[in-house]
Design a protein around this motif. Structure first.
Motif, PDB file in Angstrom:
ATOM      1  N   LEU A 172     -25.424  24.828 -33.934  1.00  0.00           N
ATOM      2  CA  LEU A 172     -24.272  23.937 -33.799  1.00  0.00           C
ATOM      3  C   LEU A 172     -23.373  24.044 -35.016  1.00  0.00           C
ATOM      4  N   TRP A 215     -20.425  27.357 -24.583  1.00  0.00           N
ATOM      5  CA  TRP A 215     -20.909  27.823 -25.881  1.00  0.00           C
ATOM      6  C   TRP A 215     -20.107  29.035 -26.320  1.00  0.00           C
ATOM      7  N   VAL A 266     -19.677  16.885 -27.082  1.00  0.00           N
ATOM      8  CA  VAL A 266     -20.028  18.296 -27.226  1.00  0.00           C
ATOM      9  C   VAL A 266     -18.985  19.156 -26.527  1.00  0.00           C
ATOM     10  N   LEU A 321     -29.532  28.675 -29.820  1.00  0.00           N
ATOM     11  CA  LEU A 321     -28.292  27.936 -29.979  1.00  0.00           C
ATOM     12  C   LEU A 321     -28.280  27.218 -31.317  1.00  0.00           C
ATOM     13  N   TRP A 326     -32.367  18.701 -34.900  1.00  0.00           N
ATOM     14  CA  TRP A 326     -31.757  19.932 -35.385  1.00  0.00           C
ATOM     15  C   TRP A 326     -32.139  20.108 -36.850  1.00  0.00           C
ATOM     16  N   VAL A 372     -27.982  17.337 -26.050  1.00  0.00           N
ATOM     17  CA  VAL A 372     -27.754  17.897 -27.380  1.00  0.00           C
ATOM     18  C   VAL A 372     -28.047  16.868 -28.465  1.00  0.00           C
ATOM     19  N   ARG A 412     -21.421  24.394 -29.715  1.00  0.00           N
ATOM     20  CA  ARG A 412     -22.626  25.231 -29.658  1.00  0.00           C
ATOM     21  C   ARG A 412     -22.245  26.698 -29.773  1.00  0.00           C
ATOM     22  N   ALA A 431     -30.772  22.989 -24.617  1.00  0.00           N
ATOM     23  CA  ALA A 431     -29.596  22.503 -25.343  1.00  0.00           C
ATOM     24  C   ALA A 431     -28.291  22.876 -24.647  1.00  0.00           C
TER      25      ALA A 431
END
Length: 324
Positions: A200, A162, A158, A198, A73, A68, A187, A62
């Motif tokens: 979201l 992260w 995205v 990870l 999810w 992603v 993320r 991811a």
């Protein structure tokens, strides 16, 4: 696209003092949290502010921005219509509550803050972990939970890189604070549920559809275990054990059935990853007066959410997606 589900997988640690990075199993982390392990690089223990913590696995698929939106999810909730269309947090407030909050202007400001919060989705493991945590910490044991499989819109943008878990002390994240203009999804490294995975933070507009099932599944339990558990309850009293001594007026000990339920739940918990055992044991607690067979089926069903997710995924596959 499904990723491999593995509650037992090794995690990666990163020392904040010396930068040493290494892989460990969950039993090592459990010993670490009890100050029974040290960093192999510098010998620091968990008591130090910059001691090692679980970090992201550099091989997590991811991390690829383009993938992603391709992954499934997950989310668990007691809401049967998550994420709610036209979400209005003030709709359930009574006139008296509105008055106590300071009037309509303050109610509107509060509602706007609620609507600004990000939604959270994560791995299958994180969703199950979240449910068990809520049962233990928020007294949700007798509420019906739902597992959602979430599909993102292919067009989502995205956020680059992260974040370390941005949640505040109650788990809230303000969407605009983690998703800059033009970004739909952020993320973040989850420290608490499926540690090292990870998750979201995103808004409702990033979700294309969801599939929902009630958990635990009504037919996903071990018939042999349930039969043996029910048989064990035969002869066990559902009344309190007599108490003597000075505390007799203040102490109400559990019944023998309740104690037996704890023991049976603890047996199953002992077969799970160590980071889920306490939460599972709490979720498996037998309530006073609860029917032993219903308890055994529910407890076995909870166990198989972790031990054998294939039936859960198959049940989700049979559900028609609901567009959000």
């Amino acid at each position: 696209m499904e990723r491999r589900i593995d509650f037992w997988r090794e995690r990666q640690m990163l020392c904040g003092r010396c930068g040493h990075r290494w892989r460990v199993d969950l039993d090592w982390i459990d010993r670490w949290e009890q100050a029974r392990e040290t960093c192999p690089g510098c010998g620091v223990t968990c008591e130090h502010e910059d001691s090692p913590r679980v970090t992201l696995d550099s091989c997590d698929p991811a991390l690829d921005d383009d993938r992603v939106a391709q992954f499934s999810w997950y989310h668990t909730s007691t809401q049967a219509d998550w994420p709610t269309r036209d979400f209005d947090p003030a709709a359930v407030l009574t006139p008296e509550t509105r008055r106590l909050m300071g009037g309509e202007q303050r109610v509107s400001a509060w509602a706007a803050r609620q609507q600004a919060k990000a939604l959270h989705v994560g791995t299958y493991e994180a969703a199950v972990h979240n449910m068990l945590r809520r049962i233990r910490d928020q007294a949700d044991q007798r509420r019906q939970f739902y597992l959602y499989r979430v599909r993102l819109k292919p067009s989502v943008v995205v956020r680059e890189g992260w974040l370390v878990d941005p949640s505040n002390f109650v788990g809230d994240v303000v969407l605009d604070e983690v998703c800059p203009p033009g970004a739909d999804v952020a993320r973040y490294l989850n420290y608490y549920e499926d540690p090292g995975g990870l998750s979201l933070a995103l808004g409702r507009d990033a979700i294309a559809s969801v599939q929902r099932i009630a958990v635990p599944l009504p037919d996903a339990w071990d018939r042999d275990w349930v039969r043996d558990a029910v048989a064990a309850f035969v002869g066990a009293s559902d009344t309190d054990t007599p108490v003597t001594g000075k505390l007799v007026r203040f102490t109400r000990p559990p019944s023998s059935r309740t104690v037996l339920g704890r023991e049976l739940g603890a047996f199953l918990a002992g077969r799970l990853p160590v980071n889920l055992q306490d939460q599972f044991a709490s979720a498996a607690a037998l309530a006073e007066g609860e029917d032993p067979e219903q308890w055994a089926r529910r407890t076995s069903g909870l166990f198989h959410l972790i031990d054998d997710p294939t039936r859960v995924l198959a049940a989700l596959d049979r559900q028609d997606p609901r567009e959000v």
